[in-house]
Scaffold this motif. Structure first.
Motif, short mmCIF file in Angstrom:
data_model
loop_
_atom_site.label_atom_id
_atom_site.label_comp_id
_atom_site.label_asym_id
_atom_site.label_seq_id
_atom_site.Cartn_x
_atom_site.Cartn_y
_atom_site.Cartn_z
N ARG A 229 0.78 -1.29 0.11
CA ARG A 229 -0.04 -0.06 0.07
C ARG A 229 0.74 1.39 -0.07
O ARG A 229 0.62 2.33 -0.56
CB ARG A 229 -0.81 0.23 1.21
N ALA A 230 2.07 1.31 0.78
CA ALA A 230 3.03 2.50 0.61
C ALA A 230 3.39 2.76 -0.63
O ALA A 230 3.74 3.94 -0.98
CB ALA A 230 4.00 2.09 1.76
N LYS A 231 3.60 1.84 -1.39
CA LYS A 231 4.00 2.31 -2.86
C LYS A 231 3.23 3.03 -3.80
O LYS A 231 3.62 3.52 -4.68
CB LYS A 231 4.39 0.78 -3.48
N ASP A 232 2.00 3.21 -3.39
CA ASP A 232 1.02 4.03 -4.12
C ASP A 232 0.94 5.44 -3.41
O ASP A 232 0.23 6.30 -3.99
CB ASP A 232 -0.40 3.48 -3.64
N HIS A 233 2.19 5.83 -2.77
CA HIS A 233 2.02 7.07 -1.99
C HIS A 233 3.57 7.80 -2.18
O HIS A 233 4.70 6.96 -2.07
CB HIS A 233 1.65 7.09 -0.59
N VAL A 234 3.55 8.92 -1.61
CA VAL A 234 5.01 9.41 -1.21
C VAL A 234 5.08 9.13 0.12
O VAL A 234 4.72 9.98 1.05
CB VAL A 234 4.92 10.89 -1.63
N TYR A 235 6.13 7.99 0.41
CA TYR A 235 6.18 7.45 1.88
C TYR A 235 7.40 7.51 2.53
O TYR A 235 8.35 7.21 1.60
CB TYR A 235 5.72 6.24 1.99
N PHE A 236 7.60 8.04 3.44
CA PHE A 236 8.95 7.95 4.18
C PHE A 236 8.77 7.51 5.84
O PHE A 236 7.74 8.07 6.39
CB PHE A 236 9.82 9.15 4.14
N HIS A 237 9.71 7.23 6.10
CA HIS A 237 9.89 6.79 7.82
C HIS A 237 11.11 7.30 8.43
O HIS A 237 12.01 7.52 8.17
CB HIS A 237 10.04 5.20 7.79
N LEU A 238 10.83 7.78 9.63
CA LEU A 238 11.70 8.49 10.54
C LEU A 238 11.74 7.36 11.73
O LEU A 238 11.14 7.18 12.37
CB LEU A 238 11.23 9.81 11.18
N GLN A 239 13.24 7.10 11.69
CA GLN A 239 13.47 6.05 12.91
C GLN A 239 14.43 6.69 13.88
O GLN A 239 15.62 7.17 13.75
CB GLN A 239 14.50 4.89 12.15
N ILE A 240 13.90 6.56 15.02
CA ILE A 240 14.59 7.38 16.18
C ILE A 240 15.38 6.50 16.66
O ILE A 240 15.09 5.15 17.09
CB ILE A 240 13.58 7.93 17.34
N GLY A 241 16.67 6.80 16.89
CA GLY A 241 17.71 5.71 17.50
C GLY A 241 18.04 4.58 16.69
O GLY A 241 18.47 4.89 15.44
N SER A 242 18.35 3.45 17.26
CA SER A 242 18.74 2.26 16.41
C SER A 242 17.97 1.83 15.43
O SER A 242 16.58 2.03 15.58
CB SER A 242 19.26 1.07 17.41
N GLU A 243 18.54 1.19 14.34
CA GLU A 243 17.25 0.45 13.24
C GLU A 243 16.79 -0.55 14.03
O GLU A 243 16.94 -1.21 15.23
CB GLU A 243 18.57 -0.15 12.14
N SER A 244 15.65 -0.67 13.07
CA SER A 244 14.47 -1.86 13.67
C SER A 244 14.45 -2.70 12.33
O SER A 244 14.63 -2.25 11.43
CB SER A 244 13.20 -1.12 14.01
N LYS A 245 13.73 -3.93 12.48
CA LYS A 245 13.33 -4.81 11.50
C LYS A 245 12.62 -3.90 10.60
O LYS A 245 12.63 -4.30 9.24
CB LYS A 245 12.76 -6.02 12.10
N MET A 246 11.57 -3.18 10.96
CA MET A 246 10.77 -2.40 10.01
C MET A 246 11.67 -1.23 9.13
O MET A 246 11.34 -1.37 7.99
CB MET A 246 9.69 -1.59 11.04
N SER A 247 12.48 -0.76 9.86
CA SER A 247 13.26 0.28 9.00
C SER A 247 14.02 -0.58 8.06
O SER A 247 14.26 0.27 7.03
CB SER A 247 13.82 1.10 10.04
N GLU A 248 14.76 -1.50 8.52
CA GLU A 248 15.64 -2.18 7.54
C GLU A 248 15.05 -2.67 6.37
O GLU A 248 15.49 -2.57 5.21
CB GLU A 248 16.50 -3.28 8.24
N GLU A 249 13.75 -3.18 6.60
CA GLU A 249 13.06 -4.02 5.55
C GLU A 249 12.43 -2.71 4.71
O GLU A 249 12.02 -2.94 3.46
CB GLU A 249 12.18 -4.78 5.91
N LEU A 250 11.92 -1.75 5.21
CA LEU A 250 11.48 -0.48 4.44
C LEU A 250 12.51 0.03 3.48
O LEU A 250 12.47 0.09 2.25
CB LEU A 250 11.06 0.61 4.94
N LYS A 251 13.78 0.19 4.08
CA LYS A 251 14.94 0.57 3.02
C LYS A 251 15.16 -0.58 1.94
O LYS A 251 15.26 -0.16 0.98
CB LYS A 251 16.15 0.77 4.12
N ASP A 252 14.84 -1.95 2.38
CA ASP A 252 15.25 -2.97 1.23
C ASP A 252 14.25 -2.82 0.05
O ASP A 252 14.44 -3.37 -0.96
CB ASP A 252 15.19 -4.17 2.02
#
Length: 216
Positions: A163-186
């Motif tokens: 669903r996010a691919k249908d939008h201008v989407y970005f994520h702000l990760q406070i502190g250390s990387e998470s599984k969510m942030s890593e897989e969003l980058k992937d």
């Protein structure tokens, strides 16, 4: 218009045209019409950016003016101020969500502000049934702010990414990387690391401005 000698309204016309250059800004037609901010309000957001308890003053701001949650709030308000300064603010197109034990979604600027200012401080999960509302339509500006792992990420990941691919989407990760942030980058999404929570609102403005400049 003016008045004649008898006090009647008459149409007057200048003998020549006067051209005046009036500074103005044209809003780009292609800028995303809908804007949605989804803020993590789990218990860990009560801490400081290093995971400690140095959360600043609580006399006016009950959760502390140095807590991760407070800087997340400032990130949302940074977006609002940016839209206002660039003549892009339409209160009806602003939506917000806060997620913890529940995922609470609202529409409209005033309701969005109240929602962002109503933390739950519980667990960390995003309700899968809420994804359709979060990513409603196409071509919107959507961003998420979180400081750690989203407990049910594996269960929502595929639907979230699709669903996010249908939008201008970005994520702000406070502190250390998470599984969510890593897989969003992937998956090709922009993930902005926040090492100093004080910078969070500025990062929201910078990324949004990049979106804005691409549309001009």
């Amino acid at each position: 218009f003016g008045f004649d000698d008898e006090g009647k309204v008459i149409l007057k016309k200048k003998p020549h045209n006067v051209k005046m250059n009036i500074p103005h800004k044209r809003s780009p037609q292609g800028f995303p019409k809908t804007r949605f901010a989804l803020l993590d309000t789990s218990g860990s957001m009560k801490d400081d950016v290093n995971g400690g308890k140095e959360i600043g003053r609580k006399s006016i701001i009950p959760w502390g003016d140095k807590s991760k949650y407070h800087f997340g709030v400032l990130g949302f308000y940074g977006l609002i101020e940016y839209l206002k300064q660039n003549h892009l603010l339409n209160p009806s197109t602003i939506s917000s969500g806060n997620f913890s034990n529940e995922t609470i979604l609202v529409n409209g600027l005033q309701e969005a502000k109240r929602n962002i200012l109503s933390p739950q401080f519980g667990s960390t999960k995003i309700n899968k049934n809420s994804l359709e509302e979060i990513f409603k339509g196409t071509g919107g500006l959507v961003f998420t702010i979180s400081d750690g792992e989203v407990g049910n990420w594996d269960n929502i990941k595929s639907d979230f990414v699709r669903r996010a691919k249908d939008h201008v989407y970005f994520h702000l990760q406070i502190g250390s990387e998470s599984k969510m942030s890593e897989e969003l980058k992937d998956n090709g999404f922009s993930v902005v690391p926040i090492k100093s929570a004080e910078d969070l609102s500025q990062k929201v403005i910078e990324v949004t401005d990049n979106v804005y400049r691409r549309q001009i």
